[in-house]
Design an enzyme around this catalytic site. Structure first.
Site, short mmCIF file in Angstrom:
data_model
loop_
_atom_site.label_atom_id
_atom_site.label_comp_id
_atom_site.label_asym_id
_atom_site.label_seq_id
_atom_site.Cartn_x
_atom_site.Cartn_y
_atom_site.Cartn_z
CG ASP A 37 -9.82 7.22 10.27
OD1 ASP A 37 -10.29 6.08 10.02
OD2 ASP A 37 -8.75 7.62 9.80
CE LYS B 274 -2.26 -2.32 8.52
NZ LYS B 274 -3.03 -1.13 8.94
CG ASN C 163 -1.79 -1.21 1.31
OD1 ASN C 163 -2.48 -1.54 0.37
ND2 ASN C 163 -1.75 -1.89 2.43
CE1 TYR D 184 -1.12 0.15 4.93
CE2 TYR D 184 -0.22 2.32 4.46
CZ TYR D 184 -1.31 1.48 4.62
OH TYR D 184 -2.58 1.97 4.47
CG HIS E 229 -7.50 2.22 9.91
ND1 HIS E 229 -6.87 2.98 8.94
CD2 HIS E 229 -8.56 2.95 10.30
CE1 HIS E 229 -7.54 4.11 8.77
NE2 HIS E 229 -8.57 4.12 9.59
#
Length: 185
Positions: free
Chosen positions: A170, A74, A50, A134, A64
């Site tokens: 968020d 990650k 990503n 990431y 998240h």
């Protein structure tokens, strides 16, 4: 090119320094190496890579995570600008459940954060046009996606700047208490 463990603030969460080779042209740095990162606990599969660009200083993204069976590790790297990167331990039975760790990741400091399964992740842009790459061990699964509200009183994350921009999504994330005693990963 090697990776160097700088700190392990919580079991499984690792701050890693990337080695650079440079000359008058610039430098070369490895972002990912399955064998080298496996020594630090990376689960060996990259299911998704990503990229994000955050325009405004102070903007917050996160916190998240994905529930099993789509829980994801990650490896987070800032390739331009700088961010305050945060990971929150949500693992059931963890001695550090509900604790957070934050650190600056920047293009200059060549640091990456390896975030294991069972952690929520987010960041705040410290410079305009900050860009992150990431790698994720599991593909995005919207049916198992969730998060924790960025300003949860029980977490009391010490964000370095006043928030400038936060997405509606968020802002509506649930509190840490909604996870009960944690996520079994």
């Amino acid at each position: 090119m090697k990776f160097e463990l700088v700190e392990e603030p919580m079991l499984g969460l690792k701050l890693i320094k990337r080695q650079c080779a440079g000359d008058e042209r610039g430098y070369f740095s490895r972002l990912y190496c399955e064998k080298a990162l496996g020594e630090f606990g990376w689960p060996s599969e990259v299911a998704q890579s990503n990229f994000s660009k955050t325009n405004a200083v102070g903007a917050i993204r996160g916190l998240h995570f994905q529930y099993p069976p789509d829980a994801e590790a990650k490896l987070v790297t800032c390739v331009s600008g700088a961010v305050f990167d945060v990971a929150v331990d949500l693992r059931k039975g963890s001695s550090t459940f509900g604790r957070w760790f934050g650190t600056e990741l920047s293009a200059k400091n060549q640091m990456s954060l390896l975030v294991p399964k069972g952690f929520a992740h987010g960041f705040q842009a410290l410079e305009s046009d900050s860009m992150l790459v990431y790698f994720a061990s599991c593909a995005y699964a919207p049916e198992n996606e969730s998060g924790v509200i960025w300003n949860d009183k029980d977490l009391a994350i010490d964000w370095p700047l006043p928030p400038s921009t936060i997405s509606a999504r968020d802002q509506e994330m649930p509190p840490l208490k909604s996870i009960g005693d944690g996520i079994k990963v």
